[in-house]
Design a protein around this motif. Structure first.
Motif, short mmCIF file in Angstrom:
data_model
loop_
_atom_site.label_atom_id
_atom_site.label_comp_id
_atom_site.label_asym_id
_atom_site.label_seq_id
_atom_site.Cartn_x
_atom_site.Cartn_y
_atom_site.Cartn_z
N ALA A 88 31.19 31.89 43.45
CA ALA A 88 31.30 31.09 42.23
C ALA A 88 32.19 31.72 41.16
O ALA A 88 32.84 31.01 40.38
CB ALA A 88 29.91 30.83 41.65
N GLU A 89 32.22 33.04 41.11
CA GLU A 89 32.87 33.73 40.00
C GLU A 89 34.35 33.99 40.25
O GLU A 89 34.82 35.14 40.21
CB GLU A 89 32.13 35.03 39.69
N PHE A 93 41.99 28.22 41.67
CA PHE A 93 42.92 27.09 41.65
C PHE A 93 42.93 26.54 40.23
O PHE A 93 41.88 26.39 39.61
CB PHE A 93 42.46 26.02 42.64
N GLY A 94 44.14 26.23 39.75
CA GLY A 94 44.26 25.68 38.41
C GLY A 94 45.44 24.75 38.29
O GLY A 94 45.95 24.24 39.29
N ASP A 95 45.91 24.55 37.06
CA ASP A 95 46.91 23.53 36.83
C ASP A 95 48.27 23.85 37.47
O ASP A 95 48.99 22.94 37.88
CB ASP A 95 47.08 23.27 35.33
N VAL A 96 48.62 25.13 37.58
CA VAL A 96 49.91 25.47 38.17
C VAL A 96 49.96 25.06 39.64
O VAL A 96 50.88 24.37 40.09
CB VAL A 96 50.19 26.98 38.01
N LEU A 97 48.94 25.46 40.41
CA LEU A 97 48.90 25.08 41.82
C LEU A 97 48.67 23.58 41.99
O LEU A 97 49.17 22.97 42.95
CB LEU A 97 47.81 25.86 42.55
N VAL A 115 37.22 26.88 40.31
CA VAL A 115 38.53 26.46 39.81
C VAL A 115 38.52 26.62 38.30
O VAL A 115 37.48 26.84 37.68
CB VAL A 115 38.85 25.00 40.20
N ARG A 116 39.69 26.48 37.69
CA ARG A 116 39.79 26.57 36.23
C ARG A 116 40.86 25.60 35.74
O ARG A 116 41.37 24.80 36.52
CB ARG A 116 40.11 28.01 35.82
N ILE A 135 36.78 31.05 34.86
CA ILE A 135 38.08 31.46 34.35
C ILE A 135 38.56 32.76 35.00
O ILE A 135 39.69 33.19 34.77
CB ILE A 135 38.06 31.64 32.82
N LYS A 136 37.73 33.38 35.83
CA LYS A 136 38.06 34.70 36.37
C LYS A 136 39.20 34.62 37.39
O LYS A 136 39.19 33.79 38.29
CB LYS A 136 36.82 35.33 37.00
#
Length: 224
Positions: A88-89, A93-97, A115-116, A135-136
């Protein structure tokens, strides 16, 4: 066995389109209450929906190098399915990918890790279903198998199986069963429509569901 496998059978796109018309819960029930991924895997936004052939990849916990390899090799319409040990921590994956995925026409992401950049993901509209939000940051160290069967959410998902996700969760349909599940899903939709029509006509749920004899056999007593 190579790490990177790119050739596998995908389902008929027409069957994928037909399955996309049914909810995850309907499909789960229609195929004998099978295929539901664990309930912790939910969409970043309840309006997100996906349906497509699974492009599977296994990542080490808190490591997204193989996810990036998968994005590079997935085809338009594929749903990338990431097995990363239910860690979980990690915001793997985020907005760039996500923008890389949108540019390639990838159909969505399902992951058992975090994800973040969820606000940006919602604004982008790319369907993301995850085990957590974190956010990690992650590392890029460990190579692993891609387009091989993976375990995620308690279910074995094979490349080319159909993955359907909506507000309630995610279900997987075996590629060879897709046509049969389409028919059974429609039968369930029709049956439920008949139940609703009966309720609206004034019939009780006990009457519609034929529960009177069952409840009597179980000894249920109601006053009056």
């Amino acid at each position: 066995m190579p790490h990177v496998t790119t050739k596998f059978d995908r389902p008929d796109p027409a069957l994928v389109e037909q399955l996309s018309k049914y909810s995850s819960a309907t499909i789960h029930e229609a195929q004998g209450r099978l295929g539901a991924l664990g309930s912790s895997i939910k969409p970043v936004d309840h309006t997100m929906s996906l349906c497509g052939p699974a492009f599977t990849v296994r990542c080490a916990p808190r490591d997204n190098i193989m996810l990036q390899v998968a994005i590079a090799h997935a085809r338009p319409g594929d749903v990338i399915v990431v097995s990363a040990g239910e860690y979980a921590e990690a915001g793997s994956f985020g907005d760039v990918l996500a923008n890389a995925c949108v540019t390639k026409g990838i159909g969505g992401l399902v992951t058992d890790t975090g994800v973040r950049d969820t606000l940006e993901l919602r604004e982008l509209g790319f369907p993301v279903f995850s085990h957590s939000v974190s956010i990690k940051g992650t590392v890029k160290e460990t190579v692993g198998p891609m387009a091989q069967p993976v375990l995620i959410g308690g279910e074995l998902v094979r490349p080319g199986d159909v993955v359907r996700g909506d507000a309630d969760g995610v279900v997987v349909v075996r590629r060879e069963d897709a046509a049969d599940v389409v028919g059974k899903s429609q039968d369930r939709v029709d049956a439920e429509a008949a139940y609703i029509a009966a309720y609206r006509s004034g019939k009780s749920v006990i009457e519609v569901s034929n529960l009177a004899d069952v409840l009597a056999a179980k000894g249920l007593v109601i006053d009056g």
